[in-house]
Design an enzyme around this catalytic site. Structure first.
Site, short mmCIF file in Angstrom:
data_model
loop_
_atom_site.label_atom_id
_atom_site.label_comp_id
_atom_site.label_asym_id
_atom_site.label_seq_id
_atom_site.Cartn_x
_atom_site.Cartn_y
_atom_site.Cartn_z
N ASP A 88 0.84 -1.20 0.00
CA ASP A 88 0.00 0.00 0.00
C ASP A 88 0.87 1.25 0.00
OD1 ASP A 88 0.83 -0.64 2.68
OD2 ASP A 88 -0.68 0.76 3.46
N GLU A 153 0.16 -1.14 5.86
CA GLU A 153 1.25 -0.60 6.67
C GLU A 153 1.12 0.90 6.86
OE1 GLU A 153 5.21 0.75 7.98
OE2 GLU A 153 4.02 1.43 6.28
N1 BES Z 1 8.83 3.06 5.21
C1 BES Z 1 8.21 3.65 6.35
C2 BES Z 1 9.01 3.46 7.63
C3 BES Z 1 10.15 4.42 7.71
C4 BES Z 1 9.91 5.74 8.00
C5 BES Z 1 11.42 4.02 7.48
C6 BES Z 1 10.94 6.64 8.06
C7 BES Z 1 12.45 4.91 7.51
C8 BES Z 1 12.23 6.23 7.81
C9 BES Z 1 6.84 3.09 6.57
O1 BES Z 1 6.16 2.81 5.38
C10 BES Z 1 6.01 4.12 7.32
O2 BES Z 1 5.82 5.20 6.86
N2 BES Z 1 5.52 3.75 8.47
C11 BES Z 1 4.60 4.54 9.23
C12 BES Z 1 3.99 3.59 10.22
C13 BES Z 1 2.84 4.10 11.00
C14 BES Z 1 1.67 4.44 10.12
C15 BES Z 1 2.44 3.08 12.03
C16 BES Z 1 5.28 5.69 9.96
O3 BES Z 1 6.42 5.57 10.40
O4 BES Z 1 4.66 6.75 10.06
ZN ZN Z 2 5.59 4.93 4.54
#
Ligand code: BES
Ligand code: ZN
Length: 458
Positions: A88, A153
Site C-alpha cells: 500500500d 502498513e
Molecule cells: N517506510 C516507512 C518506515 C520508515 C519511516 C522508514 C521513516 C524509515 C524512515 C513506513 O512505510 C512508514 O511510513 N511507516 C509509518 C507507520 C505508521 C503508520 C504506524 C510511519 O512511520 O509513520
Molecule cells: Zn511509509
C-alpha cells in the site's frame, strides 16, 4: 553466483519497466475510494509470484486490505528467510506540487519518480527480482523463502497481528528481512538496527451544543478552541521536552558506546536541515539531532481543527475543537501505556467548562535489533559484495509495526536492509527511487540469500 549476478545486470531495464507498471496502480490504503485499487495491487504482485512458480501464492483477506503471501520451499536442510514488505502507498496531496503525476512513474536523473516507488513497492520488487534471478539461472533458490507483503502498513497495520496469529504456522522462519527503510547516504549500505514505535490519538474538546454568538455568550462560557490551545501548550516545555508525567519513565537511555557510534557517522546537519526548509533545528536539549530523531521519544500535534475557518470573520464561540496527536516511542515505551498517560494528562489539564474525549487510533511498538547475532555479519558480507563499501549501522525514527510483532512472536532477528535515500520524499510530493540502489538492491538481496545458505537451519 556469477551467472545469477550477470543475469541481474542484463535484466536491469526490464525490472525498471515492471516496477513502473506496478506503481501505476494507486493503492492508497487510507482512502476508501481506492479500496479496489489496493486489491488490484495485491493481485498484480500475486500474478508475478505465480509467474515465478512459487509453490504457494495466496492473497490473504483482512477486515481491511489484503496481504500477499508466497513461499519457495525447495531447499531442504537450508534456512528459511521471511521477507516482509508493504504494497500500500500514502496519499498524494498536494497534487499540484508533483513534477510528474504520482501514478505515471517517470524516469529522470537516474531516478524513478512516483508514489510508492521507494516506499515500498520498489523495495518489494527488489526481492521478487532477486528470487527470479536464482530461479532463472540456478533453477532453484539457495535457501527457503517466504514472502509476506501487507496492504495496511501506511494506515498502522491494524489487522496485522490477527493475520499473523491466523497464519502463525505459515510465517515460521529462521530469519526475517524487511526492506522498507533508507540508507544513511548515497552508496552507503546501511543496516537499520532500531525503529521507533508509534501511539496515535485524537482529542476532542467540546463546549456548547452548537456554535454560539460570541457577543451574547463570550465571557460567559469556556471556548473549546482556547481550551485546546492551552492544553497543547502544556504538552512540552520550551526546549521540546514532553511534560506528560511518566512519559520518560521506561525510556532506555543511549549508552556511551551507542552515542559514540552515532556521533561517528558522517552526518551533515546543515544539509539535513536544508532538506526540510526549516530555519533551525529544534528539540529536547542535551541530545544531538540524530539522537533525537533516532533514539528519543516525541509527542507531536499532527493537526488541529475547530471553529471558523472560512474567509472573512465570524464572531462565534465554537462548539468544539479537535487535535490529532502522536508519539514516536523508543524501547521500552509501549503504546498502550503511553496512550493512558497522555489521555490522563489531557483530561487533567483541561480547563473548566469543557468536556474532553480521547479517541485511540493505531499504534506500533519500537524495535532494537540484537546486533551481536551472527546474521548481521552475514548481511554485511552481502552488502559489501553488492556495494563494494562497508556497512554502517543506523536507526530510523519511523515505524514499521510488523518488525516488533514478528520479533516478539518468533524470537528471530530482523534484518532491516533498506534501499531508500534520506531525501527520497517518502509520504511527500515527488517521491523517488534511486535506480542504481534498485539495481544494487537486487544484487544485495541475491548475495544475502546466498550467504544465508551457509548458515545452519534450526
Ligand atoms: N517506510 C516507512 C518506515 C520508515 C519511516 C522508514 C521513516 C524509515 C524512515 C513506513 O512505510 C512508514 O511510513 N511507516 C509509518 C507507520 C505508521 C503508520 C504506524 C510511519 O512511520 O509513520
Ligand atoms: Zn511509509
Amino acid at each position: 553466483m556469477e551467472s545469477t549476478v550477470s543475469w541481474i545486470d542484463r535484466g536491469r531495464e526490464r525490472f525498471v519497466q515492471e516496477l513502473v507498471a506496478w506503481c501505476k496502480i494507486p493503492a492508497i490504503s487510507s482512502d476508501p475510494a481506492h479500496k479496489a485499487d489496493v486489491v488490484a495491487n495485491a493481485e498484480h504482485l500475486a500474478a508475478e509470484l505465480r509467474r515465478l512458480k512459487a509453490d504457494r501464492v495466496e492473497v490473504w483477506p483482512t477486515k481491511g486490505h489484503p496481504a500477499v503471501f508466497a513461499s519457495f520451499m525447495h531447499a531442504p536442510g537450508k534456512p528459511t528467510l521471511l521477507v516482509y514488505g508493504h504494497h500500500d502507498v500514502q496519499p498524494v496531496d498536494p497534487l499540484n506540487e508533483w513534477i510528474s503525476p504520482p501514478f505515471e512513474p517517470a524516469i529522470r536523473d537516474g531516478r524513478m519518480w512516483g508514489r510508492g516507488v521507494v516506499d515500498d513497492k520498489g523495495q518489494v520488487w527488489i526481492h521478487v527480482k532477486a528470487i527470479e534471478a536464482f530461479l532463472e539461472t540456478a533453477k532453484k533458490l539457495p535457501i527457503n523463502i517466504k514472502l509476506i507483503v501487507e496492504g495496511e502498513e501506511e494506515v498502522g497495520s491494524e489487522n496485522l497481528e490477527e493475520l499473523m496469529k491466523t497464519h502463525a504456522a505459515d510465517l515460521v522462519a529462521d530469519f526475517v528481512c524487511v526492506s522498507d527503510t533508507a540508507m544513511f547516504g548515497r552508496g552507503i549500505p546501511s543496516l537499520c538496527v532500531g525503529l521507533r514505535g508509534l501511539m496515535y490519538l485524537e482529542v476532542v474538546v467540546e463546549g456548547p451544543k452548537s456554535d454560539l454568538h460570541s457577543g451574547s455568550f463570550g465571557g460567559g462560557v469556556a471556548n473549546p478552541v482556547n481550551a485546546l490551545a492551552r492544553m497543547i501548550a502544556r504538552l512540552h516545555d520550551d526546549q521540546g521536552k514532553v511534560l506528560v508525567p511518566g512519559f520518560y519513565d521506561k525510556v532506555v537511555e543511549l549508552t556511551a558506546a551507542e552515542r559514540a557510534e552515532i556521533a561517528s557517522l558522517p552526518f551533515d546537519e546543515k544539509e539535513w536541515l536544508a532538506q526540510t526548509g526549516c530555519p533551525a533545528t529544534f528539540g529536547e536539549s542535551g541530545f544531538s539531532t540524530l539522537e533525537r530523531v533516532w533514539a528519543r521519544p516525541t509527542l507531536d500535534c499532527n493537526g488541529i481543527a475547530g471553529g471558523f475557518q472560512g474567509e472573512g470573520s465570524k464572531t462565534i464561540i465554537p462548539a468544539r475543537a479537535m487535535a490529532k496527536i502522536s508519539c514516536r516511542l523508543v524501547p521500552h515505551q509501549e503504546p498502550e501505556e503511553i496512550e493512558r498517560l497522555v489521555s490522563q494528562y489531557l483530561t487533567k489539564i483541561a480547563p473548566p467548562g469543557v468536556n474532553v474525549k480521547v479517541i485511540r487510533h493505531h499504534g506500533g511498538r519500537p524495535y532494537l535489533a540484537p546486533t551481536d547475532h551472527p546474521v548481521f555479519e552475514v548481511a554485511k558480507r552481502a552488502f559489501a559484495k553488492a556495494f563494494g563499501r562497508p556497512t554502517v549501522f543506523i536507526r530510523e525514527g519511523g515505524s514499521i509495526p510488523f518488525v516488533r510483532t514478528i520479533a516478539d512472536a518468533t524470537g528471530k532477528p530482523c534484518l532491516l536492509m533498506g534501499f531508500g535515500q534520506p531525501d527520497e520524499n517518502a509520504h511527500a510530493p515527488n517521491e523517488w527511487l534511486d535506480l542504481e540502489n534498485f539495481h544494487l538492491g537486487i544484487k544485495s538481496a541475491a548475495y544475502l540469500y546466498d550467504e544465508l545458505s551457509r548458515l545452519p537451519a534450526k
